[in-house]
Design a protein around this motif. Structure first.
Motif, PDB file in Angstrom:
ATOM      1  N   GLU A 284      40.809  60.807  49.726  1.00 35.96           N
ATOM      2  CA  GLU A 284      40.151  61.731  48.434  1.00 35.96           C
ATOM      3  C   GLU A 284      41.322  61.841  47.515  1.00 35.96           C
ATOM      4  O   GLU A 284      42.616  61.852  47.726  1.00 35.96           O
ATOM      5  CB  GLU A 284      39.798  63.228  48.981  1.00 35.96           C
ATOM      6  N   LEU A 285      41.001  62.239  46.200  1.00 30.45           N
ATOM      7  CA  LEU A 285      42.026  62.623  45.190  1.00 30.45           C
ATOM      8  C   LEU A 285      42.471  63.897  45.599  1.00 30.45           C
ATOM      9  O   LEU A 285      42.005  64.764  46.231  1.00 30.45           O
ATOM     10  CB  LEU A 285      41.418  62.750  43.869  1.00 30.45           C
ATOM     11  N   PRO A 286      43.873  64.205  45.387  1.00 28.65           N
ATOM     12  CA  PRO A 286      44.389  65.478  45.704  1.00 28.65           C
ATOM     13  C   PRO A 286      43.919  66.783  45.272  1.00 28.65           C
ATOM     14  O   PRO A 286      43.700  66.789  43.859  1.00 28.65           O
ATOM     15  CB  PRO A 286      45.839  65.469  44.921  1.00 28.65           C
ATOM     16  N   GLY A 287      43.313  67.593  45.990  1.00 31.74           N
ATOM     17  CA  GLY A 287      42.635  68.705  45.748  1.00 31.74           C
ATOM     18  C   GLY A 287      41.019  68.388  45.031  1.00 31.74           C
ATOM     19  O   GLY A 287      40.388  69.620  44.637  1.00 31.74           O
ATOM     20  N   GLY A 288      40.677  67.222  45.095  1.00 30.87           N
ATOM     21  CA  GLY A 288      39.521  66.860  44.519  1.00 30.87           C
ATOM     22  C   GLY A 288      38.363  66.610  45.598  1.00 30.87           C
ATOM     23  O   GLY A 288      37.606  65.595  45.482  1.00 30.87           O
ATOM     24  N   TYR A 289      37.983  67.597  46.548  1.00 32.18           N
ATOM     25  CA  TYR A 289      37.320  67.265  47.678  1.00 32.18           C
ATOM     26  C   TYR A 289      37.007  68.592  48.331  1.00 32.18           C
ATOM     27  O   TYR A 289      37.720  69.532  48.155  1.00 32.18           O
ATOM     28  CB  TYR A 289      37.841  66.242  48.640  1.00 32.18           C
ATOM     29  N   LEU A 290      35.778  68.508  49.052  1.00 32.38           N
ATOM     30  CA  LEU A 290      35.282  69.737  49.874  1.00 32.38           C
ATOM     31  C   LEU A 290      35.595  69.321  51.138  1.00 32.38           C
ATOM     32  O   LEU A 290      35.464  68.154  51.688  1.00 32.38           O
ATOM     33  CB  LEU A 290      33.584  69.938  49.498  1.00 32.38           C
ATOM     34  N   ALA A 291      35.901  70.375  52.002  1.00 32.17           N
ATOM     35  CA  ALA A 291      35.883  70.127  53.460  1.00 32.17           C
ATOM     36  C   ALA A 291      34.828  69.736  54.081  1.00 32.17           C
ATOM     37  O   ALA A 291      33.819  70.023  53.556  1.00 32.17           O
ATOM     38  CB  ALA A 291      36.410  71.466  53.991  1.00 32.17           C
TER      39      ALA A 291
ATOM     40  N   ALA B 238      33.191  66.719  57.395  1.00 30.56           N
ATOM     41  CA  ALA B 238      33.392  65.952  58.381  1.00 30.56           C
ATOM     42  C   ALA B 238      34.598  64.876  58.130  1.00 30.56           C
ATOM     43  O   ALA B 238      34.633  64.248  57.027  1.00 30.56           O
ATOM     44  CB  ALA B 238      32.153  64.893  58.681  1.00 30.56           C
ATOM     45  N   GLY B 239      35.387  64.503  59.180  1.00 31.95           N
ATOM     46  CA  GLY B 239      36.283  63.619  58.969  1.00 31.95           C
ATOM     47  C   GLY B 239      37.806  64.289  58.438  1.00 31.95           C
ATOM     48  O   GLY B 239      37.785  65.264  57.588  1.00 31.95           O
ATOM     49  N   SER B 240      38.845  63.582  58.976  1.00 29.41           N
ATOM     50  CA  SER B 240      40.147  64.083  58.572  1.00 29.41           C
ATOM     51  C   SER B 240      40.254  63.443  57.074  1.00 29.41           C
ATOM     52  O   SER B 240      39.813  62.496  56.663  1.00 29.41           O
ATOM     53  CB  SER B 240      41.202  63.656  59.448  1.00 29.41           C
ATOM     54  N   VAL B 241      41.213  63.937  56.278  1.00 27.32           N
ATOM     55  CA  VAL B 241      41.426  63.715  55.043  1.00 27.32           C
ATOM     56  C   VAL B 241      43.101  63.165  54.637  1.00 27.32           C
ATOM     57  O   VAL B 241      43.974  63.673  55.083  1.00 27.32           O
ATOM     58  CB  VAL B 241      41.123  64.907  54.013  1.00 27.32           C
ATOM     59  N   MET B 242      43.052  62.077  53.795  1.00 31.15           N
ATOM     60  CA  MET B 242      44.328  61.521  53.427  1.00 31.15           C
ATOM     61  C   MET B 242      44.234  61.676  51.747  1.00 31.15           C
ATOM     62  O   MET B 242      43.285  60.793  51.329  1.00 31.15           O
ATOM     63  CB  MET B 242      44.598  60.107  54.011  1.00 31.15           C
TER      64      MET B 242
ATOM     65  N   ALA C  66      34.343  62.838  47.650  1.00 29.70           N
ATOM     66  CA  ALA C  66      34.436  64.162  47.224  1.00 29.70           C
ATOM     67  C   ALA C  66      33.840  65.289  48.145  1.00 29.70           C
ATOM     68  O   ALA C  66      34.316  66.223  48.461  1.00 29.70           O
ATOM     69  CB  ALA C  66      33.995  64.205  45.790  1.00 29.70           C
ATOM     70  N   ILE C  67      32.598  65.018  48.307  1.00 29.20           N
ATOM     71  CA  ILE C  67      31.719  66.269  48.900  1.00 29.20           C
ATOM     72  C   ILE C  67      31.481  65.991  50.259  1.00 29.20           C
ATOM     73  O   ILE C  67      31.097  66.735  51.029  1.00 29.20           O
ATOM     74  CB  ILE C  67      30.383  66.426  48.133  1.00 29.20           C
ATOM     75  N   GLY C  68      31.909  64.692  50.640  1.00 27.74           N
ATOM     76  CA  GLY C  68      31.711  64.419  52.173  1.00 27.74           C
ATOM     77  C   GLY C  68      30.546  64.345  52.957  1.00 27.74           C
ATOM     78  O   GLY C  68      30.463  63.813  54.084  1.00 27.74           O
ATOM     79  N   SER C  69      29.379  63.917  52.188  1.00 30.70           N
ATOM     80  CA  SER C  69      28.228  63.736  52.419  1.00 30.70           C
ATOM     81  C   SER C  69      27.888  62.407  53.174  1.00 30.70           C
ATOM     82  O   SER C  69      27.288  62.208  54.103  1.00 30.70           O
ATOM     83  CB  SER C  69      26.863  64.056  51.461  1.00 30.70           C
ATOM     84  N   THR C  70      28.709  61.380  52.327  1.00 25.89           N
ATOM     85  CA  THR C  70      28.664  59.985  53.073  1.00 25.89           C
ATOM     86  C   THR C  70      29.478  59.815  54.579  1.00 25.89           C
ATOM     87  O   THR C  70      28.596  59.419  55.410  1.00 25.89           O
ATOM     88  CB  THR C  70      29.388  59.154  52.182  1.00 25.89           C
ATOM     89  N   SER C  71      30.316  60.730  54.691  1.00 24.54           N
ATOM     90  CA  SER C  71      31.084  60.572  55.960  1.00 24.54           C
ATOM     91  C   SER C  71      30.092  61.448  57.053  1.00 24.54           C
ATOM     92  O   SER C  71      29.931  60.712  58.077  1.00 24.54           O
ATOM     93  CB  SER C  71      32.401  61.694  55.850  1.00 24.54           C
ATOM     94  N   GLN C  72      29.388  62.320  56.748  1.00 23.85           N
ATOM     95  CA  GLN C  72      28.651  63.171  57.488  1.00 23.85           C
ATOM     96  C   GLN C  72      27.320  62.238  57.974  1.00 23.85           C
ATOM     97  O   GLN C  72      26.918  62.129  59.351  1.00 23.85           O
ATOM     98  CB  GLN C  72      27.999  64.496  56.977  1.00 23.85           C
TER      99      GLN C  72
ATOM    100  N   ALA D   8      41.334  65.688  37.168  1.00 20.99           N
ATOM    101  CA  ALA D   8      41.155  67.035  36.903  1.00 20.99           C
ATOM    102  C   ALA D   8      39.605  67.457  36.733  1.00 20.99           C
ATOM    103  O   ALA D   8      39.509  68.650  37.497  1.00 20.99           O
ATOM    104  CB  ALA D   8      42.022  67.437  35.481  1.00 20.99           C
ATOM    105  N   ARG D   9      38.972  66.489  36.444  1.00 13.49           N
ATOM    106  CA  ARG D   9      37.533  66.909  36.157  1.00 13.49           C
ATOM    107  C   ARG D   9      36.940  66.849  37.800  1.00 13.49           C
ATOM    108  O   ARG D   9      35.853  67.794  38.120  1.00 13.49           O
ATOM    109  CB  ARG D   9      36.941  65.847  35.502  1.00 13.49           C
ATOM    110  N   ARG D  10      37.394  66.030  38.596  1.00 12.49           N
ATOM    111  CA  ARG D  10      36.928  66.100  40.100  1.00 12.49           C
ATOM    112  C   ARG D  10      37.419  67.319  40.624  1.00 12.49           C
ATOM    113  O   ARG D  10      36.503  67.875  41.504  1.00 12.49           O
ATOM    114  CB  ARG D  10      37.551  64.879  40.833  1.00 12.49           C
ATOM    115  N   ARG D  11      38.662  67.899  40.412  1.00  8.60           N
ATOM    116  CA  ARG D  11      38.913  69.025  41.170  1.00  8.60           C
ATOM    117  C   ARG D  11      38.188  70.197  40.482  1.00  8.60           C
ATOM    118  O   ARG D  11      37.717  71.195  41.212  1.00  8.60           O
ATOM    119  CB  ARG D  11      40.442  69.430  40.720  1.00  8.60           C
ATOM    120  N   ARG D  12      37.902  70.070  39.259  1.00  6.23           N
ATOM    121  CA  ARG D  12      36.877  71.278  38.574  1.00  6.23           C
ATOM    122  C   ARG D  12      35.141  71.191  39.202  1.00  6.23           C
ATOM    123  O   ARG D  12      35.029  72.381  39.492  1.00  6.23           O
ATOM    124  CB  ARG D  12      36.804  71.039  37.118  1.00  6.23           C
TER     125      ARG D  12
END
Length: 294
Positions: free
Chosen positions: A77-84, A86-90, A56-62, A12-16
């Motif tokens: 990623e946690l459901p709903g707990g990430y920003l769009a 680089a890379g596809s998300v599961m 969560a924020i995708g900077s590592t993938s980028q 929940a806190r990750r989503r927030r």
């Protein structure tokens, strides 16, 4: 099995945190992502299929893709707990790795494994998901992180109430992480730590950053009693008394453990068997060997 962390609260806190998208508070994640990318750059290998775990924020993938060492990358990623990004998300819970055995060449985990209730099990899942000679890279908040805040909150609570409850999560030390790598069956494990000192005007912007990072207290045994404004005002005074610099700004320590290990493969270097050396150390040092009795 002991389960100190409330996983629903962590999610929940990750989503927030990602909903707020406070880029000012991503400095720690960006630091870890940059360091992991630099360590990946010096590896004399290319990795066709990579996975980032709960960044969560995708900077590592980028940044991993920018090294030229990675063909494609998928994010877990946690459901709903990430920003769009680089890379596809599961989507998957923090402690479940939805990957087939021996299916990927590289797994990168930035700043998430310290919140698992079964870190040894997650390490084993990662090792199984790697192809032989696949690489695991992780950045894990370690012992020393927020040590000033831990001390201040404890002192404040004891002073005002006569008791104390856990308010900062426990963090592993370097030896713990090295032991986990070995226990999970990783070859050629390497572990080291870097400490970063971040300065703030007072306790309050530090607390705002921790909320924006989703790093506030997720312990199951945390006190449910709301803290008063007077508590935080006194905590800010103690923080300034104990951990301020001459200019009045306070210090906050973030210690990050960087760990790497390889899925075993026959091509990897093996330690020599005891007694198999073909030259004596005394000869190499050009000194006389002194034999002990018996």
């Amino acid at each position: 099995m002991e389960t100190p962390f409330d996983q629903d609260l962590i999610a929940a806190r990750r989503r927030r945190a990602v909903a707020a998208d406070d880029r000012h508070a991503t400095f720690l994640a960006d630091l870890a992502a940059q360091e992991l990318a630099e360590r990946l750059t010096v590896v004399e290998r290319n990795f066709d299929v990579a996975v980032e775990l709960h960044g969560a924020i995708g900077s590592t993938s980028q940044l991993a893709l920018a090294t030229g060492k990675v063909g494609s990358i998928m994010r877990v990623e946690l459901p709903g707990g990430y920003l769009a990004g680089a890379g596809s998300v599961m989507e998957a819970p923090l402690e479940e790795l939805p990957l087939e055995p021996a299916s990927v060449n590289l797994v990168i985990s930035p700043l998430a494994l310290h919140l698992s209730n079964d870190t040894p099990g997650v390490f084993i899942q990662i090792r199984r998901a790697l192809k032989p000679d696949g690489l695991f890279l992780a950045a894990i908040p370690g012992a020393g992180t927020l040590q000033e805040l831990r001390d201040v909150l404890l002192a404040t609570e004891v002073e005002l109430t006569g008791g104390a409850s856990p308010r900062v999560v426990p963090f592993a030390d370097v030896r713990d992480v090295g032991g986990l790598l070995q226990r999970a069956g990783f070859a050629l494990p390497v572990v080291d730590a870097e400490s970063y000192i971040v300065r703030y005007d007072s306790l309050f912007p530090l607390m705002r950053d921790l909320r924006a990072m989703g790093m506030t207290n997720p312990l199951k045994d945390r006190s449910r009693k709301p803290l008063s404004r007077s508590f935080f005002l006194r905590a800010a005074e103690i923080y300034a008394e104990r951990y301020s610099d001459p200019d009045g700004r306070i210090r906050a320590t973030f210690s990050i453990i960087y760990a790497s290990g390889w899925a075993p493969h026959e091509s990897q270097q093996k330690p020599l068997k005891p007694g198999s050396a073909k030259a004596r150390l005394a000869d190499a040092l050009k000194v006389d060997e002194i034999k002990l009795e018996k």
